[in-house]
Design a protein around this motif. Structure first.
Motif, PDB file in Angstrom:
ATOM      1  N   GLU A   1       0.880  -1.228  -0.035  1.00  0.00           N
ATOM      2  CA  GLU A   1      -0.203   0.077  -0.023  1.00  0.00           C
ATOM      3  C   GLU A   1       0.684   1.162   0.126  1.00  0.00           C
ATOM      4  O   GLU A   1       0.554   2.357  -0.138  1.00  0.00           O
ATOM      5  CB  GLU A   1      -1.045  -0.140   1.104  1.00  0.00           C
ATOM      6  N   LEU A   2       2.123   1.103   0.253  1.00  0.00           N
ATOM      7  CA  LEU A   2       3.031   2.264   0.364  1.00  0.00           C
ATOM      8  C   LEU A   2       4.014   2.412  -1.014  1.00  0.00           C
ATOM      9  O   LEU A   2       4.597   3.411  -1.132  1.00  0.00           O
ATOM     10  CB  LEU A   2       4.067   2.072   1.302  1.00  0.00           C
ATOM     11  N   ALA A   3       3.408   1.689  -2.080  1.00  0.00           N
ATOM     12  CA  ALA A   3       4.167   1.634  -3.339  1.00  0.00           C
ATOM     13  C   ALA A   3       4.455   3.130  -3.991  1.00  0.00           C
ATOM     14  O   ALA A   3       5.488   3.407  -4.349  1.00  0.00           O
ATOM     15  CB  ALA A   3       3.478   0.818  -4.326  1.00  0.00           C
ATOM     16  N   ASN A   4       3.490   4.015  -3.812  1.00  0.00           N
ATOM     17  CA  ASN A   4       3.743   5.092  -4.704  1.00  0.00           C
ATOM     18  C   ASN A   4       4.387   6.185  -3.429  1.00  0.00           C
ATOM     19  O   ASN A   4       4.163   7.453  -3.865  1.00  0.00           O
ATOM     20  CB  ASN A   4       2.513   5.543  -5.209  1.00  0.00           C
ATOM     21  N   ALA A   5       4.333   5.766  -2.626  1.00  0.00           N
ATOM     22  CA  ALA A   5       4.671   6.897  -1.382  1.00  0.00           C
ATOM     23  C   ALA A   5       6.156   7.387  -1.582  1.00  0.00           C
ATOM     24  O   ALA A   5       7.033   6.402  -2.144  1.00  0.00           O
ATOM     25  CB  ALA A   5       4.682   6.615   0.130  1.00  0.00           C
ATOM     26  N   ASN A   6       6.562   8.633  -1.131  1.00  0.00           N
ATOM     27  CA  ASN A   6       7.759   8.812  -1.257  1.00  0.00           C
ATOM     28  C   ASN A   6       8.541   8.274   0.111  1.00  0.00           C
ATOM     29  O   ASN A   6       8.224   8.264   1.113  1.00  0.00           O
ATOM     30  CB  ASN A   6       7.922  10.410  -1.217  1.00  0.00           C
ATOM     31  N   ILE A   7       9.839   7.937  -0.168  1.00  0.00           N
ATOM     32  CA  ILE A   7      10.546   7.344   1.161  1.00  0.00           C
ATOM     33  C   ILE A   7      10.788   8.278   2.231  1.00  0.00           C
ATOM     34  O   ILE A   7      10.629   8.070   3.329  1.00  0.00           O
ATOM     35  CB  ILE A   7      12.182   6.918   0.434  1.00  0.00           C
ATOM     36  N   ASP A   8      11.054   9.501   1.772  1.00  0.00           N
ATOM     37  CA  ASP A   8      11.217  10.469   2.925  1.00  0.00           C
ATOM     38  C   ASP A   8       9.987  10.683   3.902  1.00  0.00           C
ATOM     39  O   ASP A   8       9.928  11.328   4.908  1.00  0.00           O
ATOM     40  CB  ASP A   8      11.450  11.840   2.331  1.00  0.00           C
ATOM     41  N   GLU A   9       8.781  10.271   3.448  1.00  0.00           N
ATOM     42  CA  GLU A   9       7.546  10.390   4.187  1.00  0.00           C
ATOM     43  C   GLU A   9       7.578   9.358   5.293  1.00  0.00           C
ATOM     44  O   GLU A   9       6.491   9.245   6.073  1.00  0.00           O
ATOM     45  CB  GLU A   9       6.393  10.564   3.281  1.00  0.00           C
ATOM     46  N   LEU A  10       8.376   8.484   5.121  1.00  0.00           N
ATOM     47  CA  LEU A  10       7.981   7.200   6.102  1.00  0.00           C
ATOM     48  C   LEU A  10       8.748   7.110   7.291  1.00  0.00           C
ATOM     49  O   LEU A  10       9.725   7.787   7.494  1.00  0.00           O
ATOM     50  CB  LEU A  10       8.727   5.833   5.202  1.00  0.00           C
ATOM     51  N   SER A  11       8.129   6.290   8.202  1.00  0.00           N
ATOM     52  CA  SER A  11       8.597   6.060   9.520  1.00  0.00           C
ATOM     53  C   SER A  11       9.820   5.370   9.507  1.00  0.00           C
ATOM     54  O   SER A  11      10.215   4.777   8.368  1.00  0.00           O
ATOM     55  CB  SER A  11       7.829   5.462  10.544  1.00  0.00           C
ATOM     56  N   GLY A  12      10.925   5.208  10.527  1.00  0.00           N
ATOM     57  CA  GLY A  12      11.907   4.556  10.360  1.00  0.00           C
ATOM     58  C   GLY A  12      11.721   3.020  10.199  1.00  0.00           C
ATOM     59  O   GLY A  12      12.409   2.474   9.493  1.00  0.00           O
ATOM     60  N   GLY A  13      10.627   2.540  10.853  1.00  0.00           N
ATOM     61  CA  GLY A  13      10.213   1.043  10.563  1.00  0.00           C
ATOM     62  C   GLY A  13       9.998   0.867   9.248  1.00  0.00           C
ATOM     63  O   GLY A  13      10.230  -0.292   8.637  1.00  0.00           O
ATOM     64  N   GLN A  14       9.096   1.532   8.590  1.00  0.00           N
ATOM     65  CA  GLN A  14       8.536   1.438   7.447  1.00  0.00           C
ATOM     66  C   GLN A  14       9.649   1.472   6.527  1.00  0.00           C
ATOM     67  O   GLN A  14       9.803   0.723   5.229  1.00  0.00           O
ATOM     68  CB  GLN A  14       7.430   2.665   7.195  1.00  0.00           C
ATOM     69  N   ARG A  15      10.613   2.538   6.702  1.00  0.00           N
ATOM     70  CA  ARG A  15      11.662   2.668   5.756  1.00  0.00           C
ATOM     71  C   ARG A  15      12.745   1.361   5.797  1.00  0.00           C
ATOM     72  O   ARG A  15      13.088   1.078   4.641  1.00  0.00           O
ATOM     73  CB  ARG A  15      12.540   3.858   6.229  1.00  0.00           C
ATOM     74  N   GLN A  16      13.062   0.876   6.784  1.00  0.00           N
ATOM     75  CA  GLN A  16      13.838  -0.434   7.081  1.00  0.00           C
ATOM     76  C   GLN A  16      12.960  -1.596   6.185  1.00  0.00           C
ATOM     77  O   GLN A  16      13.891  -2.284   5.571  1.00  0.00           O
ATOM     78  CB  GLN A  16      13.958  -0.727   8.417  1.00  0.00           C
TER      79      GLN A  16
END
Length: 307
Positions: free
Chosen positions: A143-158
């Motif tokens: 569900e995050l496919a189109n999200a910008n990496i900079d907008e994610l939390s640390g856990g989501q980014r990892q």
């Protein structure tokens, strides 16, 4: 949510071993004469104090650093003699602090894991798209496919970074401190997801971890580093002892069973609680002695009663 991969075959079994490797940076030797074999199809963790050589060992095994002496062997062949793409299709690495390209989306970053499988001037194949979609599904980030990496939390980014490594579809996955800077909730989540990958796909996972108790809980095998040398290796029960923790970390501790996993867990003592610890230990010893004496007295009484 755990990923279920019953439709996916287990990954091929590859052997990876180091034979007396020494390595470092800028003419400074950090690793010294290290020999080991990575257990295939299992989870291994490299532990040790800061500057003990953990990350250097991981990078040397992953071909980021070339040893000044000794050899790393993949399936019996020196890794530096293998073509880069061939090696990258078998071994993947998630570094400690990967650089995030500015403005990139989740799907685009995960897609970069397909580079070793693509031809120089070839476009994306159906297999590439399927690999990216599957990797995002495994890490629960579709569900995050189109999200910008900079907008994610640390856990989501990892999770996105791990998905990129998964899209590479390697059989061996190295991770350098994958839980660093994450809250404990995300640390457990990431380690649970890596365990899912190991159990469902049979991937060989090797990671550097700072938390001794999490390493003992999640890893099948531990490598303990001290001053650039391999100080101990084995199962968590073999490695996590008071003596080894004292030797490797310079820390006095008690070792108890983890109440959740039954793996060994350390309880640091520290200077301000050392006296209490010794007193508690002495009390426990006294109680055990009293219990033994009491048992002997009870047995003697019973014997007299029967005579």
């Amino acid at each position: 949510m755990a990923y279920h991969a019953s439709a996916h075959p287990l990954t091929p079994v590859h052997t990876l071993a180091a034979e007396r490797i020494s390595a470092g940076y800028d003419n400074r030797i950090i690793l010294q004469d290290v020999s080991l074999e990575i257990p295939p199809g299992r989870i291994s963790a490299i532990i040790g104090a800061n500057a003990s050589g953990k990350s250097t060992l991981l990078k040397t095994l992953a071909r980021i650093i070339r040893p000044v002496s000794g050899t790393v062997l993949l399936d019996g062949r020196p890794i530096h003699r293998l073509p880069s793409r061939q090696f990258a299709r078998i071994v993947g690495l998630l570094p400690q602090s990967p650089i995030v390209p500015e403005g990139i989306s989740v799907a685009d970053l995960v897609g970069r894991g397909r580079f070793p499988h693509q031809r120089m001037f070839g476009g994306w194949s159906r297999k590439d798209y399927e690999a990216v979609a599957e990797a995002m599904d495994m890490m629960n980030i579709t569900e995050l496919a189109n999200a910008n990496i900079d907008e994610l939390s640390g856990g989501q980014r990892q999770r996105v970074w791990i998905a990129m490594a998964l899209a590479q579809q390697t059989d061996i996955l190295f991770l350098d401190e994958p839980t660093t800077f994450l809250d404990i909730t995300y640390q457990v989540e990431i380690l649970d997801l890596l365990t899912d990958l190991n159990r469902t796909l049979g991937k060989t996972i090797v990671m550097v971890l700072h938390d001794i108790n999490l390493a003992a809980r999640y890893a099948d095998y531990l490598f303990a580093m001290k001053n650039g040398r391999l100080a101990a290796q084995g199962t968590p029960s073999e490695v996590i002892t008071r003596e080894t923790v004292r030797d490797v970390f310079g820390l006095e501790c008690a070792v108890i069973p983890d109440p959740v996993s039954s793996s060994p867990a350390i309880v640091p003592i520290g200077r301000h609680h050392a006296a209490h610890s010794h007193a508690a230990s002495g009390s426990a010893t006294e109680k055990a002695a009293n219990h033994t004496d009491g048992s002997r007295e009870a047995a003697a009484a019973a014997e007299i009663g029967h005579s």
